[in-house]
Design an enzyme around this catalytic site. Structure first.
Site, PDB file in Angstrom:
ATOM      1  CB  THR A   1      -0.893   0.006   1.267  1.00  0.00           C
ATOM      2  OG1 THR A   1      -1.634  -1.212   1.276  1.00  0.00           O
ATOM      3  CG2 THR A   1      -1.841   1.187   1.275  1.00  0.00           C
TER       4      THR A   1
ATOM      5  CD  GLU B   1       5.472  14.155   9.456  1.00  0.00           C
ATOM      6  OE1 GLU B   1       6.308  15.006   9.703  1.00  0.00           O
ATOM      7  OE2 GLU B   1       4.532  13.874  10.250  1.00  0.00           O
TER       8      GLU B   1
ATOM      9  CB  ILE C   1      -1.725  14.357  10.546  1.00  0.00           C
ATOM     10  CG1 ILE C   1      -3.188  14.038  10.249  1.00  0.00           C
ATOM     11  CG2 ILE C   1      -1.607  15.560  11.469  1.00  0.00           C
ATOM     12  CD1 ILE C   1      -4.003  13.673  11.495  1.00  0.00           C
TER      13      ILE C   1
ATOM     14  N   GLY D   1     -12.525  -3.636   4.265  1.00  0.00           N
ATOM     15  CA  GLY D   1     -11.069  -3.469   4.214  1.00  0.00           C
ATOM     16  C   GLY D   1     -10.545  -2.439   5.195  1.00  0.00           C
TER      17      GLY D   1
ATOM     18  CE  LYS E   1      -0.495   4.554  13.773  1.00  0.00           C
ATOM     19  NZ  LYS E   1      -1.890   4.434  13.330  1.00  0.00           N
TER      20      LYS E   1
HETATM   21  N1  LIG Z   1      -1.024   1.048   5.061  1.00  0.00           N
HETATM   22  C1  LIG Z   1      -1.024   2.237   5.671  1.00  0.00           C
HETATM   23  O1  LIG Z   1      -1.941   3.049   5.491  1.00  0.00           O
HETATM   24  C2  LIG Z   1       0.109   2.633   6.563  1.00  0.00           C
HETATM   25  C3  LIG Z   1       0.072   3.875   7.208  1.00  0.00           C
HETATM   26  C4  LIG Z   1       1.149   4.282   7.995  1.00  0.00           C
HETATM   27  C5  LIG Z   1       2.218   3.434   8.157  1.00  0.00           C
HETATM   28  N2  LIG Z   1       2.209   2.203   7.562  1.00  0.00           N
HETATM   29  C6  LIG Z   1       3.380   1.356   7.738  1.00  0.00           C
HETATM   30  O2  LIG Z   1       4.033   1.212   6.485  1.00  0.00           O
HETATM   31  C7  LIG Z   1       4.654  -0.064   6.402  1.00  0.00           C
HETATM   32  C8  LIG Z   1       4.144  -0.794   5.167  1.00  0.00           C
HETATM   33  O3  LIG Z   1       2.740  -0.944   5.286  1.00  0.00           O
HETATM   34  P1  LIG Z   1       1.844  -1.406   4.042  1.00  0.00           P
HETATM   35  O4  LIG Z   1       0.450  -1.179   4.473  1.00  0.00           O
HETATM   36  O5  LIG Z   1       2.328  -0.812   2.785  1.00  0.00           O
HETATM   37  O6  LIG Z   1       2.132  -2.961   4.043  1.00  0.00           O
HETATM   38  P2  LIG Z   1       1.826  -4.029   2.876  1.00  0.00           P
HETATM   39  O7  LIG Z   1       0.804  -3.489   1.963  1.00  0.00           O
HETATM   40  O8  LIG Z   1       1.605  -5.322   3.541  1.00  0.00           O
HETATM   41  O9  LIG Z   1       3.211  -4.082   2.078  1.00  0.00           O
HETATM   42  C9  LIG Z   1       4.366  -4.666   2.596  1.00  0.00           C
HETATM   43  C10 LIG Z   1       5.375  -4.788   1.478  1.00  0.00           C
HETATM   44  O10 LIG Z   1       6.555  -5.364   2.003  1.00  0.00           O
HETATM   45  C11 LIG Z   1       7.012  -6.358   1.099  1.00  0.00           C
HETATM   46  N3  LIG Z   1       7.786  -7.364   1.814  1.00  0.00           N
HETATM   47  C12 LIG Z   1       7.381  -8.264   2.720  1.00  0.00           C
HETATM   48  N4  LIG Z   1       8.404  -9.032   3.131  1.00  0.00           N
HETATM   49  C13 LIG Z   1       9.486  -8.582   2.449  1.00  0.00           C
HETATM   50  C14 LIG Z   1      10.837  -8.948   2.418  1.00  0.00           C
HETATM   51  N5  LIG Z   1      11.292  -9.949   3.172  1.00  0.00           N
HETATM   52  N6  LIG Z   1      11.678  -8.274   1.595  1.00  0.00           N
HETATM   53  C15 LIG Z   1      11.226  -7.257   0.833  1.00  0.00           C
HETATM   54  N7  LIG Z   1       9.942  -6.847   0.820  1.00  0.00           N
HETATM   55  C16 LIG Z   1       9.088  -7.508   1.620  1.00  0.00           C
HETATM   56  C17 LIG Z   1       5.760  -6.947   0.494  1.00  0.00           C
HETATM   57  O11 LIG Z   1       6.099  -7.573  -0.746  1.00  0.00           O
HETATM   58  P3  LIG Z   1       4.985  -8.220  -1.740  1.00  0.00           P
HETATM   59  O12 LIG Z   1       4.129  -7.055  -2.190  1.00  0.00           O
HETATM   60  O13 LIG Z   1       5.759  -8.767  -2.839  1.00  0.00           O
HETATM   61  O14 LIG Z   1       4.247  -9.199  -0.911  1.00  0.00           O
HETATM   62  C18 LIG Z   1       4.913  -5.684   0.326  1.00  0.00           C
HETATM   63  O15 LIG Z   1       5.205  -5.052  -0.900  1.00  0.00           O
HETATM   64  C19 LIG Z   1       4.339  -0.755   7.746  1.00  0.00           C
HETATM   65  O16 LIG Z   1       5.394  -0.511   8.628  1.00  0.00           O
HETATM   66  C20 LIG Z   1       3.093  -0.038   8.216  1.00  0.00           C
HETATM   67  O17 LIG Z   1       2.938  -0.059   9.607  1.00  0.00           O
HETATM   68  C21 LIG Z   1       1.188   1.786   6.773  1.00  0.00           C
END
Ligand SMILES: NC(=O)c1ccc[n+]([C@@H]2O[C@H](COP(=O)([O-])OP(=O)(O)OC[C@H]3O[C@@H](n4cnc5c(N)ncnc54)[C@H](OP(=O)(O)O)[C@@H]3O)[C@@H](O)[C@H]2O)c1
Length: 446
Positions: free
Chosen positions: A19, A136, A143, A194, A212
């Site tokens: 995401t 950030e 925010i 979702g 946080k």
């Molecule tokens: N989603 C939000 O709105 C949001 C908001 C603030 C902060 N965050 C933070 O941002 C981070 C990512 O969140 P997300 O929602 O984007 O998670 P996500 O959609 O689950 O994406 C995780 C990504 O990491 C990759 N990944 C997993 N294992 C890996 C490895 N061993 N080596 C390399 N890549 C690997 C996955 O690859 P594949 O795609 O190939 O499976 C995927 O692309 C987290 O720390 C989360 O807490 C998220």
């Protein structure tokens, strides 16, 4: 702090293309050239890493090198900034971030879990290497609260920071409020849409908010990150009966993360809270987040906006990139990590505040007198005490009580200590006048 200017392209290595990662690439596709022009420096994604190379991410990866191992990407000689968007407190994310910092790369991360557990040591490493560790996106998504606290409020003494930091919880509580639905029903709906994970414990149990909050506390009070000192309560115990009673009394229920300086130390807690309906923060609905900061010169600030999602988090990461591109590098928690104090944890028993209490009292004469007697013994004075039937029997909430059975009694206390209210409730339980455990919700003073 350091500022060094360069007109060379800033080369980014992005690990994690879910995401947030795909959202960042999308933002750079749309606004990267404009950002580069205003920064006087091109932004270039040189290489990326994720688990599955073949997955369509909805963004172009043409000309971008694929590095299967994120820890190799972290030390790649062709990147200046390692952007960690994988997630997880430990494992590959932490290993890669440490490797990048040790190799003298700037790091940007959205990973609040990792920072809540290892933030101080990672900050120390970043400072030792003279590089940025920017985060950030880790708190309240779009925010700009980290920059606000680290930079804009630098001339202030912060006394309290609190906020609605988890969109899933706020969505559930808002739907319970607006649609008069039970917690379980709304949770299933949130999962179908979702907004909630299939295992929602992390969100509804308050842990995500606590991660946080631990970061905001460090920024607010210049202390080491102390996740273990956060008292955590989730929203699982909130019933429609509480939502309705609070509404009748002029309140909304929100899950807040709260950190404040008290005479006995720093109080950090995540808990459902009653907030007066007519306050701006009580009106923050759905998945929206809000962060309030009380400080001596800027007064009371309230920042409201999208707390998650591809676009909002990409926006936050872009601001971290802009700082690095412009050579503007601050210690991650605003003050050098060697100066971060070890926070003294305020015992929760010393918490001072008003309380909402819901008791399932046996509907018999003398019950109210017994309840008020126990409160008086602990010098807890009551603002109101009412017997209150639910407005109607709702699915999953239980039927309307019959005479002689249980009748909800709702108390609102004046300001008291946590220890006093707990002792009073223990006494009431021992008297055998109520069924089940009392429901206790703190009322936040605004
Ligand atoms: N989603 C939000 O709105 C949001 C908001 C603030 C902060 N965050 C933070 O941002 C981070 C990512 O969140 P997300 O929602 O984007 O998670 P996500 O959609 O689950 O994406 C995780 C990504 O990491 C990759 N990944 C997993 N294992 C890996 C490895 N061993 N080596 C390399 N890549 C690997 C996955 O690859 P594949 O795609 O190939 O499976 C995927 O692309 C987290 O720390 C989360 O807490 C998220």
């Amino acid at each position: 702090m350091s500022t060094t200017f360069s007109s060379q392209p800033l080369r980014l290595g992005v690990a994690g293309l879910g995401t947030v990662g795909a959202g960042l690439l999308h933002l750079l596709e749309v606004n990267g050239a404009r950002m580069g022009a205003s920064l006087g420096r091109q932004l270039r994604v040189t290489a990326v890493s994720a688990r599955t190379k073949s997955r369509d991410r909805g963004v172009s990866l043409q000309g971008v090198r694929w590095v299967a191992d994120a820890t190799k990407l972290a030390v790649d000689p062709e990147i200046d900034v390692f952007v960690e968007l994988i997630g997880g407190a430990d494992g590959i994310a932490k290993a890669a971030v440490e490797a990048a910092l040790n190799a003298g790369k700037h790091v940007i991360t959205a990973n609040k879990a990792m920072l809540a557990m290892h933030g101080t040591e990672l900050a120390r490493l970043a400072e030792k290497k003279g590089v940025a560790l920017n985060f950030e996106a880790a708190v309240a998504g779009g925010i700009p609260v980290i920059k606000t606290m680290r930079e804009a409020l630098a001339g202030n003494r912060v006394s309290r920071v609190y906020g609605i930091l988890n969109g899933t919880c706020n969505y559930i509580l808002t739907r319970m409020q607006e649609e008069h639905l039970a917690f379980d029903v709304v949770l299933k709906e949130a999962q179908a849409r979702g907004y909630a994970e299939s295992d929602p414990t992390f969100d509804i149990g308050g842990f995500d908010t606590a991660h946080k909050l631990a970061l905001l506390t460090a920024l607010a009070f210049g202390t080491k990150v102390a996740f273990d000192s956060v008292h955590i309560e989730g929203i699982q115990s909130i019933t429609q009966a509480d939502i309705e009673a609070a509404d009748d009394l002029g309140y909304r229920i929100k899950l807040l993360g709260v950190a404040l300086q008290t005479e006995s130390g720093i109080e950090q807690r995540v808990n459902p809270t009653l907030l007066p309906k007519d306050t701006a923060i009580a009106e923050v609905a759905g998945v929206t987040n809000a962060v309030a900061i009380d400080s001596d010169f800027a007064g009371n600030l309230l920042l409201v906006g999208p707390g998650a999602g591809a676009k909002a988090t990409a926006s936050a990461i872009a601001s971290d990139i802009a700082d690095i591109a412009g050579g503007f590098i601050l210690p991650p928690f605003g003050v050098p990590s060697s100066k971060l104090a070890t926070p003294k944890r305020a015992p929760l028993g010393r918490h001072l505040g008003a309380f909402y209490v819901r008791l399932d009292a046996h509907d018999r004469p003398g019950v109210m007198a017994a309840i008020t007697k126990r409160m008086a013994e602990q010098e807890v004075s009551l603002e109101s005490i009412v017997q209150r039937r639910p407005r109607k029997a709702l699915p999953g909430i239980g039927a309307r009580p019959t005479p002689g059975a249980q009748m909800p009694v709702i108390l609102i206390t004046h300001e008291t200590t946590e220890a006093a209210i707990r002792k009073a409730l223990d006494g009431i339980e021992k008297d055998g006048k109520v069924a089940g455990k009392p429901q206790t919700i703190r009322i936040e003073r605004l």
